[in-house]
Design a protein around this motif. Structure first.
Motif, PDB file in Angstrom:
ATOM      1  N   MET A   1      41.475  83.608  39.370  1.00 59.04           N
ATOM      2  CA  MET A   1      41.536  82.207  39.039  1.00 59.04           C
ATOM      3  C   MET A   1      42.392  82.032  37.785  1.00 59.04           C
ATOM      4  SD  MET A   1      38.356  79.581  38.677  1.00 59.04           S
ATOM      5  CE  MET A   1      37.752  79.746  40.333  1.00 59.04           C
ATOM      6  N   GLU A   2      43.282  81.069  37.812  1.00 54.74           N
ATOM      7  CA  GLU A   2      44.185  80.860  36.690  1.00 54.74           C
ATOM      8  C   GLU A   2      43.518  80.047  35.589  1.00 54.74           C
ATOM      9  OE1 GLU A   2      47.596  79.078  38.469  1.00 54.74           O
ATOM     10  OE2 GLU A   2      48.425  81.005  39.034  1.00 54.74           O
ATOM     11  N   THR A   3      43.741  80.480  34.358  1.00 54.48           N
ATOM     12  CA  THR A   3      43.158  79.785  33.212  1.00 54.48           C
ATOM     13  C   THR A   3      44.266  79.307  32.285  1.00 54.48           C
ATOM     14  OG1 THR A   3      42.905  81.813  31.921  1.00 54.48           O
ATOM     15  CG2 THR A   3      41.061  81.172  33.333  1.00 54.48           C
ATOM     16  N   ARG A   4      43.884  78.419  31.393  1.00 57.44           N
ATOM     17  CA  ARG A   4      44.799  77.929  30.369  1.00 57.44           C
ATOM     18  C   ARG A   4      44.125  78.016  29.012  1.00 57.44           C
ATOM     19  NH1 ARG A   4      48.812  73.647  32.703  1.00 57.44           N
ATOM     20  NH2 ARG A   4      48.618  74.126  34.898  1.00 57.44           N
ATOM     21  N   ILE A   5      44.952  78.126  27.994  1.00 53.73           N
ATOM     22  CA  ILE A   5      44.472  78.129  26.618  1.00 53.73           C
ATOM     23  C   ILE A   5      44.806  76.770  26.029  1.00 53.73           C
ATOM     24  CG2 ILE A   5      44.747  79.192  24.341  1.00 53.73           C
ATOM     25  CD1 ILE A   5      45.516  81.776  25.874  1.00 53.73           C
ATOM     26  N   GLY A   6      43.913  76.268  25.200  1.00 58.50           N
ATOM     27  CA  GLY A   6      44.177  74.967  24.605  1.00 58.50           C
ATOM     28  C   GLY A   6      43.264  74.669  23.442  1.00 58.50           C
ATOM     29  N   VAL A   7      43.378  73.444  22.978  1.00 63.07           N
ATOM     30  CA  VAL A   7      42.548  72.966  21.871  1.00 63.07           C
ATOM     31  C   VAL A   7      41.867  71.676  22.312  1.00 63.07           C
ATOM     32  CG1 VAL A   7      44.448  71.692  20.774  1.00 63.07           C
ATOM     33  CG2 VAL A   7      42.507  72.405  19.413  1.00 63.07           C
ATOM     34  N   VAL A   8      40.609  71.541  21.922  1.00 68.82           N
ATOM     35  CA  VAL A   8      39.852  70.322  22.187  1.00 68.82           C
ATOM     36  C   VAL A   8      39.416  69.782  20.828  1.00 68.82           C
ATOM     37  CG1 VAL A   8      37.800  69.327  23.266  1.00 68.82           C
ATOM     38  CG2 VAL A   8      39.046  71.171  24.425  1.00 68.82           C
ATOM     39  N   GLY A   9      39.835  68.562  20.515  1.00 72.17           N
ATOM     40  CA  GLY A   9      39.448  67.900  19.274  1.00 72.17           C
ATOM     41  C   GLY A   9      38.323  66.918  19.552  1.00 72.17           C
ATOM     42  N   ILE A  10      37.285  66.957  18.733  1.00 78.09           N
ATOM     43  CA  ILE A  10      36.106  66.116  18.934  1.00 78.09           C
ATOM     44  C   ILE A  10      35.791  65.396  17.631  1.00 78.09           C
ATOM     45  CG2 ILE A  10      33.668  66.100  19.605  1.00 78.09           C
ATOM     46  CD1 ILE A  10      34.269  69.056  20.671  1.00 78.09           C
ATOM     47  N   VAL A  11      35.611  64.082  17.710  1.00 78.60           N
ATOM     48  CA  VAL A  11      35.155  63.301  16.561  1.00 78.60           C
ATOM     49  C   VAL A  11      33.788  62.732  16.931  1.00 78.60           C
ATOM     50  CG1 VAL A  11      35.585  61.325  15.051  1.00 78.60           C
ATOM     51  CG2 VAL A  11      37.501  62.740  15.842  1.00 78.60           C
ATOM     52  N   VAL A  12      32.792  63.046  16.116  1.00 78.22           N
ATOM     53  CA  VAL A  12      31.424  62.584  16.341  1.00 78.22           C
ATOM     54  C   VAL A  12      31.122  61.544  15.267  1.00 78.22           C
ATOM     55  CG1 VAL A  12      29.006  63.264  16.555  1.00 78.22           C
ATOM     56  CG2 VAL A  12      30.822  64.868  17.207  1.00 78.22           C
ATOM     57  N   GLU A  13      31.003  60.284  15.680  1.00 78.18           N
ATOM     58  CA  GLU A  13      30.874  59.195  14.714  1.00 78.18           C
ATOM     59  C   GLU A  13      29.493  59.085  14.088  1.00 78.18           C
ATOM     60  OE1 GLU A  13      32.540  55.469  15.970  1.00 78.18           O
ATOM     61  OE2 GLU A  13      34.094  56.516  17.095  1.00 78.18           O
ATOM     62  N   ASP A  14      28.442  59.367  14.814  1.00 79.34           N
ATOM     63  CA  ASP A  14      27.095  59.332  14.238  1.00 79.34           C
ATOM     64  C   ASP A  14      26.547  60.748  14.266  1.00 79.34           C
ATOM     65  OD1 ASP A  14      24.549  58.865  13.331  1.00 79.34           O
ATOM     66  OD2 ASP A  14      24.072  57.321  14.796  1.00 79.34           O
TER      67      ASP A  14
END
Length: 84
Positions: A1-14
């Motif tokens: 199965m092919e995979t990718r590398i990446g970045v996930v940015g998350i902003v949690v307001e409360d």
């Protein structure tokens, strides 16, 4: 199965209210997470989290979708075009 590398940015307001749910989702998808950096901004009651991920586009999309469905949580992701 092919995979990718990446970045996930998350902003949690409360931060106080949503941190347990965010961490629960991240723990459920721990197999995708290569690295994690979280910065609490206590004065503003928010947190910024950066994840380095490696997985299929479906798996990364599921993670981002579950996080983004939480109230007060914003998610953006960027993946490599190259499949690994």
């Amino acid at each position: 199965m092919e995979t990718r590398i990446g970045v996930v940015g998350i902003v949690v307001e409360d931060r106080r209210a949503m941190a347990p749910r965010v961490n629960e989702i991240l723990s459920a998808h721990a197999d995708l997470i290569v690295g994690r950096m979280g910065i609490p901004y206590r004065e503003k009651n928010l947190s910024v989290i950066a994840l380095i991920v490696n997985g299929t586009t479906d798996a990364i999309g599921a993670l981002a979708g579950k996080l983004g469905a939480l109230p007060g949580v914003t998610v953006k992701s960027a993946l490599t075009g190259r499949r690994t």
